[in-house]
Enzyme design. Structure first.
Site, PDB file in Angstrom:
ATOM      1  N   LYS A   1       0.801  -1.529  -0.218  1.00 40.97           N
ATOM      2  CA  LYS A   1       0.334  -0.006   0.715  1.00 40.97           C
ATOM      3  C   LYS A   1       0.848   1.258   0.016  1.00 40.97           C
ATOM      4  CE  LYS A   1      -0.420  -0.092   5.465  1.00 40.97           C
ATOM      5  NZ  LYS A   1      -1.044  -1.326   6.420  1.00 40.97           N
TER       6      LYS A   1
ATOM      7  N   ARG B   1     -10.620  -0.521  15.284  1.00 41.65           N
ATOM      8  CA  ARG B   1     -10.412   0.066  13.765  1.00 41.65           C
ATOM      9  C   ARG B   1     -11.315  -0.065  12.831  1.00 41.65           C
ATOM     10  NH1 ARG B   1      -4.381   1.828  11.643  1.00 41.65           N
ATOM     11  NH2 ARG B   1      -5.259  -0.275  10.773  1.00 41.65           N
TER      12      ARG B   1
ATOM     13  N   TYR C   1      18.776  28.684  10.636  1.00 43.55           N
ATOM     14  CA  TYR C   1      17.337  29.291  11.135  1.00 43.55           C
ATOM     15  C   TYR C   1      17.068  29.103  12.608  1.00 43.55           C
ATOM     16  CZ  TYR C   1      15.550  30.589   6.804  1.00 43.55           C
ATOM     17  OH  TYR C   1      15.543  30.691   4.782  1.00 43.55           O
TER      18      TYR C   1
ATOM     19  N   MET D   1      14.095  23.680   4.568  1.00 44.47           N
ATOM     20  CA  MET D   1      13.591  23.431   3.185  1.00 44.47           C
ATOM     21  C   MET D   1      14.540  22.824   2.408  1.00 44.47           C
ATOM     22  SD  MET D   1      11.460  25.200   0.620  1.00 44.47           S
ATOM     23  CE  MET D   1       9.759  26.237   1.458  1.00 44.47           C
TER      24      MET D   1
HETATM   25  C1  LIG Z   1      -0.518  -1.919   6.305  1.00 45.26           C
HETATM   26  C2  LIG Z   1      -0.794  -3.252   7.302  1.00 45.26           C
HETATM   27  C3  LIG Z   1      -0.027  -4.031   6.870  1.00 45.26           C
HETATM   28  C4  LIG Z   1       1.206  -4.423   7.537  1.00 45.26           C
HETATM   29  O1  LIG Z   1       1.708  -4.191   8.328  1.00 45.26           O
HETATM   30  P1  LIG Z   1       3.418  -3.427   9.169  1.00 45.26           P
HETATM   31  O2  LIG Z   1       3.570  -3.218   9.835  1.00 45.26           O
HETATM   32  O3  LIG Z   1       3.935  -2.885   7.641  1.00 45.26           O
HETATM   33  O4  LIG Z   1       4.174  -4.973   8.841  1.00 45.26           O
HETATM   34  C5  LIG Z   1      -0.890  -5.975   7.550  1.00 45.26           C
HETATM   35  N1  LIG Z   1      -2.322  -5.459   7.758  1.00 45.26           N
HETATM   36  C6  LIG Z   1      -2.866  -4.251   7.622  1.00 45.26           C
HETATM   37  C7  LIG Z   1      -4.629  -4.641   7.725  1.00 45.26           C
HETATM   38  C8  LIG Z   1      -2.134  -3.191   6.535  1.00 45.26           C
HETATM   39  O5  LIG Z   1      -3.264  -2.161   7.389  1.00 45.26           O
END
Ligand SMILES: *Cc1c(COP(=O)(O)O)cnc(C)c1O
Length: 365
Positions: free
Chosen positions: A35, A130, A256, A304
């Site tokens: 993802k 969640r 800065y 930046m």
């Molecule tokens: C992102 C995600 C994972 C992977 O989690 P990591 O901590 O990056 O290994 C697994 N299952 C779900 C449902 C996720 O959203």
């Protein structure tokens, strides 16, 4: 010449990390979680190296399309399922498996017109609060799904809130087991932390595991175990160069807010890397950085487009010399992204995902 900052993605590290995780997973099949554009690495860039996975798990339909276009014929899983009715058409067209975590998604499925039933992962909220059906509502959701002609196999999943910490996974495993043990179907529970820390738990190495962060070489429980402990290699290196060198007198300040003041005469380097490149602005003086592969520290505020580093340990360093913000230096020394993240009060996940679009990215050989 453009600014010298660039990111390098390391396919060999991805391959190493995937096989490392596969060893931990016993006989389970492995979803490579890709993802967020493969955690900032670029989906198309990681695809070849991660083809040895059993499937890819992601969120966005266009990312699924990217993998189908790249030639992937195996399983693809939408981790949050569909958001609207017409997403199911995409699922049919791209042959996507999808998570079902609320009643509305079952309603949509019941209205979906298809000849080919879809494979779904029914998600239980076993304590993270969640996504997912409450444990008490899980069986009736399963029964409803199972009655739909639009649905093929139903797999069961949940997600852990504290797999990386002391609380562990036992309580959630128990809730999951208690409310699903009499249902058929494959199981998927473990993220990276659960897989690496709890790989002896039977529930963890159930039919499918879902590692994300560890694939990219970041430790899921940094602070307890570092990436080297887990035999993970960084899949992303952020490198740049010194663009200027300054000589400070005791009492001179840097950057800065004059946030760093030299307590003695010293040389500092100015690096072509700032928060607009995705480097964390909150990284304080002392954040580790490599210059010519040698460890030193940042000084003053990150701006930046630039940040400053202490050249005290590198009396020979000069303009054009290599700086590694995280990952591996050209000569092989490693600065784990988790260390930089910890100094800045965040996690490796956030830094990877925040790599800015203006940073050119290449694949290592
Ligand atoms: C992102 C995600 C994972 C992977 O989690 P990591 O901590 O990056 O290994 C697994 N299952 C779900 C449902 C996720 O959203």
């Amino acid at each position: 010449m453009p600014r010298p900052i660039h990111a390098v993605i390391h396919p060999q590290a991805l391959q190493n990390n995937l096989s490392r995780l596969r060893r931990a997973a016993a006989d389970a099949r492995v979803w490579a979680v890709v993802k967020a554009n493969a955690y900032g690495h670029g989906l198309a860039r990681v695809y070849e190296a991660l083809r040895a996975a059993d499937g890819f798990a992601l969120l966005d339909l266009n990312e699924a399309q990217t993998l189908r276009d790249a030639g992937w014929r195996g399983p693809l899983l939408l981790l949050e399922g569909v958001f609207e009715q017409r997403d199911l058409e995409w699922c049919s067209r791209l042959d996507l498996w999808h998570v079902v975590h609320h009643e509305g998604q079952i309603d949509m499925l019941s209205r979906h017109k298809t000849q080919t039933p879809q494979r779904v992962f029914l998600k239980m909220n076993s304590g993270m609060n969640r996504l997912g059906f409450a444990p008490q509502a899980f069986k009736s959701a399963w029964t409803r799904l199972n009655a739909l002609p639009q649905v093929d196999e139903i797999s069961l999943m949940t997600h852990f809130a504290t797999a990386d910490g002391e609380q562990g996974i036992a309580a959630q495993c128990e809730v999951f087991e208690q409310h699903s043990s009499d249902l058929p179907g494959e199981r998927s529970l473990a993220n990276s932390a659960a897989l690496l820390r709890h790989s002896t738990a039977e529930a963890v190495t159930a039919d499918w595991v879902r590692p994300g962060i560890a694939l990219y070489g970041s430790s899921p429980d940094h602070g307890v175990h570092d990436a080297a402990h887990w035999q993970l290699q960084p899949a992303m290196s952020l490198r740049s160069q010194l663009m200027a060198v300054q000589t400070l007198k005791a009492g001179d300040s840097v950057g800065y807010g004059a946030a760093f003041v030299a307590d003695r005469d010293m040389r500092i380097g100015v690096v072509s890397c700032g928060y607009a490149d995705g480097y964390p602005r909150h990284a304080p003086t002392g954040t580790p950085v490599l210059v010519n592969g040698l460890r030193t520290r940042t000084l003053g505020r990150v701006s930046m487009d630039m940040l400053c580093v202490d050249l005290t340990p590198l009396p020979q360093a000069s303009t054009g010399d290599e700086v590694t913000l995280w990952g591996s230096a050209a000569s092989g020394q490693v600065l784990c992204i988790d260390e930089v993240a910890a100094a800045a009060g965040t996690v490796g996940y956030e830094l990877m995902c925040a790599l800015a679009a203006r940073v050119p990215v290449s694949l290592a050989q």
